[in-house]
Scaffold this motif. Structure first.
Motif, mmCIF file in Angstrom:
data_model
loop_
_atom_site.group_PDB
_atom_site.id
_atom_site.type_symbol
_atom_site.label_atom_id
_atom_site.label_comp_id
_atom_site.label_asym_id
_atom_site.label_seq_id
_atom_site.Cartn_x
_atom_site.Cartn_y
_atom_site.Cartn_z
ATOM 1 N N HIS A 1 35.828 52.923 33.923
ATOM 2 C CA HIS A 1 37.212 52.903 33.947
ATOM 3 C C HIS A 1 38.040 53.363 35.148
ATOM 4 O O HIS A 1 39.283 53.644 35.194
ATOM 5 N N THR A 2 37.409 53.659 36.163
ATOM 6 C CA THR A 2 37.716 53.876 37.375
ATOM 7 C C THR A 2 38.786 52.689 37.806
ATOM 8 O O THR A 2 39.609 52.990 38.768
ATOM 9 N N SER A 3 38.342 51.555 37.281
ATOM 10 C CA SER A 3 39.504 50.452 37.464
ATOM 11 C C SER A 3 41.019 50.919 37.669
ATOM 12 O O SER A 3 41.745 50.229 38.236
ATOM 13 N N ILE B 1 38.282 46.436 33.449
ATOM 14 C CA ILE B 1 37.046 46.417 33.345
ATOM 15 C C ILE B 1 36.721 45.789 31.822
ATOM 16 O O ILE B 1 35.594 45.247 31.770
ATOM 17 N N GLU B 2 37.821 45.818 30.790
ATOM 18 C CA GLU B 2 37.563 44.840 29.818
ATOM 19 C C GLU B 2 37.608 43.475 30.110
ATOM 20 O O GLU B 2 37.167 42.655 29.247
ATOM 21 N N PHE B 3 38.386 43.155 31.114
ATOM 22 C CA PHE B 3 38.289 41.668 31.303
ATOM 23 C C PHE B 3 37.081 41.508 32.132
ATOM 24 O O PHE B 3 36.663 40.308 32.699
ATOM 25 N N SER C 1 37.601 43.849 39.857
ATOM 26 C CA SER C 1 38.672 44.992 40.419
ATOM 27 C C SER C 1 39.888 44.252 39.979
ATOM 28 O O SER C 1 40.008 43.117 39.836
ATOM 29 N N VAL C 2 40.979 45.062 39.716
ATOM 30 C CA VAL C 2 42.118 44.825 39.387
ATOM 31 C C VAL C 2 43.245 45.550 40.153
ATOM 32 O O VAL C 2 42.989 46.848 40.592
#
Lengths: 163, 418
Positions: free
Chosen positions: B124-126, B218-220, B224-225
């Motif tokens: 979840h660093t994203s 990260i669930e997608f 990166s987002v």
């Protein structure tokens, strides 16, 4: 580099919570992790893998958390390679870094059967099923990745370079 | 003609020192490296195994204890002691012991800047993409190597643009937007892509909501987002850190994306993700009346001030029927919620409110799900066994659905309350 073995098949979206549940993440001992690998999917998996197997899976293998224990547990249990239709990015890197070969193979779930004996050439991306005379094409791995896998993982590879 | 660069390409070009294109594999300098207790001990084991005596880069390192907080067993206490000793030994200034907050929230509050390249030993660093950083979770070996060398490698993702247009309906938040995207595209689509969010009306989609969406990146299964920095980003940095941001990290006007999708925010409804997959998205009406044993409001996804504000608005003067655990994502959020009276309201309603920890999100402690139990959680994953027993069922939602369901003891929207 050639990897050979008997296939165990898994489905789509084998996530990291299935590969190694969070309650086992307080340790990194390889044998401890191997005992619990894929426990929620098949409590017998570790035993089945112990003779050395190749996992064939569907989409998004290893999705979810960054836990490196997922790759460690699979390898320590006896998984010699994973061929999947797609991988989650973090798991793919973790596998390579731990010397566990992984290849992206479109449609492989529909071709390879449970129990098939396969022989995989990492450089060409060709997977042979000699008994059935079938060849499956996977995405070949770059030389650097094969060198890391061959060394047994990134740490071992870097150690070799240092010498 | 010169092709413009996306934000992803700009950041990766800057970090690698050359003009990058999608699918390139490039070595990059890293601006920030984060880890927490549960991945940290593994990272340190690898560092110590590899590099006795090698100088490290502690100034880029942020450590926050969050997964095993406070230690639920002896091994957890041992792990924290091991990481704490390491932090002391190599003089990590940005060290956050138990109670400061969840790593991803602390990174947002204090350290991440637009255009940064962030690497963390947690998927979840994203979340850091909310501020326009390129942020990736990685495993312990990659993070250890990054701490030793200050560098790592990345594959340049295919850029995809999402435009957020208009404004949300009442009670609908960032979580519903993340779930809507999962409903439309499913969890496979963005594998190997970078999603750049452009918010047409910046104030309509505040930083808390951006953090939730980036967290769910990260669930997608996106590489990166990133939220393209705008006035909301600048305001956040001014208000939270007293910092005047005058940066340059924006995509070029003629940047090329593989595709683009416009989401009309006013059309997004309250949504839930049913077991055992984050993209098994349904309307609340599809599960109407289902009894809920436990509600969890918190985590790096939805433990921010706006989440607690919404929960407090809904629970004010009411009593809950489900069990309910509320966990603010950081000490800063906790203090602010105390100051504003939200905590008092939640406690009076019957919730158990505690300090920052990942707690039940990973089935660790503070409300592990038992066999057959139904959990409604504002966290990010509902995989089988994620929050406890493999025979429990986790549903995911935003804070308004979670709070209303806690009050009624069954799956509900705020509008269902008398």
């Amino acid at each position: 580099m050639i990897v050979e073995g008997t296939v165990i098949k898994l489905g789509d979206r084998i996530d990291t919570d299935l590969i190694i549940p969070a309650k086992y993440l307080k340790y990194t001992d390889h044998q401890y992790l191997a005992q619990h690998v894929l426990e929620p999917v098949d409590p017998e998996f570790s035993k089945k893998a112990s003779k050395g197997v190749i996992v064939v899976a569907g989409k998004l293998f290893g999705m979810g958390s960054s836990r490196e224990q997922a790759a460690i547990a699979l390898k320590a249990a006896g998984v010699k390679m994973i061929l999947a239709e797609s991988f989650a990015r973090i798991f793919f890197r973790n596998a390579i870094n731990n010397g566990l070969p992984v290849m992206v193979c479109p449609n492989i779930s529909n071709v390879v059967r449970e129990g098939d004996y396969v022989s995989a050439d990492l450089s060409s991306g060709e997977i042979l099923i000699p008994e059935r005379g079938i060849t499956v094409r996977c995405k070949e791995l770059p030389d650097i990745v094969i060198r890391i896998v061959d060394a047994g993982g990134l740490i071992e590879y870097l150690r070799k370079l240092g010498r | 003609m010169y092709n413009g660069q996306t934000l992803t390409e700009k950041i990766l070009s800057n970090a690698s020192g050359r003009a990058v294109s999608p699918n390139d594999i490039v070595e990059v300098a890293v601006d920030l490296i984060g880890f927490h207790d549960l991945t940290g001990f593994h990272v340190i084991e690898i560092i110590e195994n590899l590099s006795s005596g090698t100088p490290l880069n502690p100034e880029k390192l942020v450590i926050a204890f969050d997964h095993l907080v406070p230690p639920p067993d002896i091994r957890s206490a041992e792990i924290q002691r091991f990481v704490r000793d390491f932090a002391g030994k190599i003089k990590v200034l940005n060290f956050h012991d138990i109670g400061d907050g969840i790593l991803h929230q602390i990174l947002l509050e204090r350290y991440v800047m637009p255009g940064y390249l962030v690497v963390g030993a947690d998927s979840h660093t994203s979340t850091a993409g909310a501020l326009g950083a390129f942020a990736q979770g990685m495993g312990a070996t990659d993070v250890a190597a990054t701490i030793i060398t200050g560098r790592t490698w990345v594959s340049v993702p295919q850029p995809f643009k999402v435009v957020l247009r208009g404004s949300l309906k009442e009670w609908v938040t960032g979580k519903d937007v993340a779930l809507e995207i999962l409903k439309v595209f499913k969890a496979d689509y963005f594998n190997g892509m970078s999603i750049e969010f452009y918010v047409e009306n910046p104030s309509s989609f505040p930083m808390d909501y951006r953090a939730t969406v980036a967290n769910m990146g990260i669930e997608f299964n996106a590489d990166s987002v990133l939220f393209i920095p705008d006035e909301e980003t600048t305001n956040f940095l001014r208000v939270e850190r007293g910092y005047e941001y005058r940066g340059k990290f924006l995509p070029d006007d003629n940047a090329e994306y593989v595709d683009e999708y416009t989401l009309e925010l006013s059309k997004v409804d309250l949504l839930i993700a049913a077991p055992y997959s984050v993209d098994n998205v349904k309307s609340i009406r599809d599960v109407e009346g289902m009894e809920v044993d436990t509600v969890f409001i918190g985590s790096c996804t939805n433990g921010r001030l706006s989440d607690l504000e919404i929960a407090a608005k809904i629970m004010k003067g009411r009593k809950i029927r489900s069990r309910c655990v509320v966990i603010p994502a950081s000490r800063k959020v906790f203090n602010k919620a105390l100051e504003l009276g939200y905590i008092q309201i939640l406690v009076n309603a019957g919730c158990m409110v505690t300090f920052s920890t990942c707690g039940p999100c990973i089935g660790g402690h503070f409300g592990v799900a038992g066999p057959g139990e139904v959990v409604l959680s504002t966290s990010n994953r509902n995989f089988k066994g994620r929050m406890g027993s493999p025979d429990s069922k986790t549903y995911l939602s935003g804070p308004s659905v979670a709070a209303a369901s806690a009050v009624l003891g069954r799956m509900a929207e705020p509008g269902d309350m008398p």
